[in-house]
Design a protein around this motif. Structure first.
Motif, mmCIF file in Angstrom:
data_model
loop_
_atom_site.group_PDB
_atom_site.id
_atom_site.type_symbol
_atom_site.label_atom_id
_atom_site.label_comp_id
_atom_site.label_asym_id
_atom_site.label_seq_id
_atom_site.Cartn_x
_atom_site.Cartn_y
_atom_site.Cartn_z
ATOM 1 N N CYS A 15 15.691 5.890 -5.049
ATOM 2 C CA CYS A 15 16.908 5.510 -5.026
ATOM 3 C C CYS A 15 18.078 6.533 -4.329
ATOM 4 O O CYS A 15 18.511 5.947 -3.425
ATOM 5 N N SER A 17 17.107 8.661 -2.109
ATOM 6 C CA SER A 17 16.542 8.504 -0.611
ATOM 7 C C SER A 17 17.171 7.303 0.077
ATOM 8 O O SER A 17 17.683 7.623 1.256
ATOM 9 N N LEU A 18 17.076 6.342 -0.293
ATOM 10 C CA LEU A 18 17.884 5.154 0.204
ATOM 11 C C LEU A 18 19.441 5.266 0.455
ATOM 12 O O LEU A 18 19.962 5.120 1.491
ATOM 13 N N SER A 19 19.888 5.786 -0.848
ATOM 14 C CA SER A 19 21.433 5.941 -0.796
ATOM 15 C C SER A 19 21.901 7.067 0.331
ATOM 16 O O SER A 19 22.679 6.921 1.146
ATOM 17 N N THR A 21 20.017 7.860 3.402
ATOM 18 C CA THR A 21 19.906 7.238 4.411
ATOM 19 C C THR A 21 20.961 6.523 4.973
ATOM 20 O O THR A 21 21.348 6.535 6.121
ATOM 21 N N CYS A 22 21.494 5.629 4.188
ATOM 22 C CA CYS A 22 22.558 4.794 4.461
ATOM 23 C C CYS A 22 24.028 6.027 4.850
ATOM 24 O O CYS A 22 24.651 5.310 5.810
ATOM 25 N N ILE A 81 16.627 12.188 3.719
ATOM 26 C CA ILE A 81 15.737 11.209 3.061
ATOM 27 C C ILE A 81 14.994 11.970 2.042
ATOM 28 O O ILE A 81 15.169 11.500 0.862
#
Length: 285
Positions: A15, A17-19, A21-22, A81
């Motif tokens: 979670c 890493s995804l946040s 990245t954005c 990331i």
């Protein structure tokens, strides 16, 4: 292994890493502008605030095209990331171990945020050094791994940890202060707001307030960190003297506007996305 079956710490890592990245993709131009302002790239004499930002933006777009604003995004991704994933998984693990089942107090929030940032900051520092050099425009590296190899061959592996003290002095207090303000302001929200559909927006507002305060408090350490990583022959104390001699006290706040915007929006978005993803996975962030 499906994410729903993964251990909670792994879910927190994914979670986070995804946040990260954005937020990195959206706000990389602000980081580049901040670095250029702090290193006075191209003989520019930028002032403070909006004028300096506009001058740097125009210079980058004119000489390096629009995509030049995303110079350094590759090392930013390589750092963010895994880095944000490490940060949130460490934060989650520390919180579960020390304050499981209750809301952390102000001091506990500072220690949780500071502890998580220390781990992530040390692990990812070599990539942070390369990212700073990409952004400043003084180095002509072709790739992240090529830059890592070049630094090791020409300056030695120790150069990849240049600015460690300044980085920790910047990031550890920032994270501790941010988590404290964020958690305490969020906890003070009325229950009808925190449990409603507008909760993400309310949490985002809490994050903006926390980010601005934390950014301004830690801005001098960020300026020192940038100078040490761009000029590895400088030590932290020497960088302090250089900045003060050349620019006075205001030199320690050069690039404060783009950094405050970027750090505030990145941290706020990262926490908002992280908490929403964790909630969907049935975990309390």
């Amino acid at each position: 292994m499906e994410l729903s079956l993964a251990p909670p710490a792994i879910k927190a890592f994914m979670c986070g890493s995804l946040s990260g990245t954005c937020s990195t993709l959206l706000f990389q131009p602000l980081d580049l502008v901040k670095t250029r302002l702090q290193t006075l790239q191209g003989g520019m004499q930028p002032g403070s605030g909006r004028v300096g930002m506009v001058a740097v933006l125009q210079s980058v777009v004119r000489t390096e095209k629009l995509l030049g604003l995303w110079k350094g995004v590759s090392p930013s991704f390589v750092r963010t990331i895994p880095g944000v994933g490490i940060y949130f998984s460490t934060y989650y693990s520390l919180k579960q171990h020390f304050v499981e089942g209750r809301h952390p107090g102000a001091l506990e929030a500072v220690l949780l945020g500071a502890g998580a940032r220390t781990v992530a900051g040390v692990v990812m520092l070599p990539v942070t050094v390369i990212k700073t050099r990409f952004e400043c425009g003084r180095y002509s590296y072709r790739s992240v791994f090529g830059a890592l190899r070049s630094v090791c061959q020409t300056e030695g592996p120790a150069a990849l940890f240049s600015g460690l003290v300044a980085t920790l002095l910047r990031d550890v207090p920032f994270s501790g202060i941010y988590v404290m303000f964020y958690s305490q302001t969020k906890a003070s929200l009325p229950k009808e707001i925190s449990t409603s559909s507008s909760a993400p927006l309310a949490n985002f507002s809490c994050g903006v307030l926390a980010g601005v305060l934390a950014s301004l408090i830690t801005q001098p350490a960020d300026v020192v960190k940038t100078h040490v990583q761009v000029n590895p022959q400088l030590r932290t104390a020497e960088a302090l003297r250089f900045i003060y001699t050349e620019h006075g006290l205001q030199g320690f706040f050069r690039g404060a506007v783009p950094r405050s915007l970027r750090r505030t929006m990145m941290a706020t978005m990262a926490w908002t996305v992280y908490e929403q993803l964790m909630s969907r996975l049935g975990l309390k962030s």
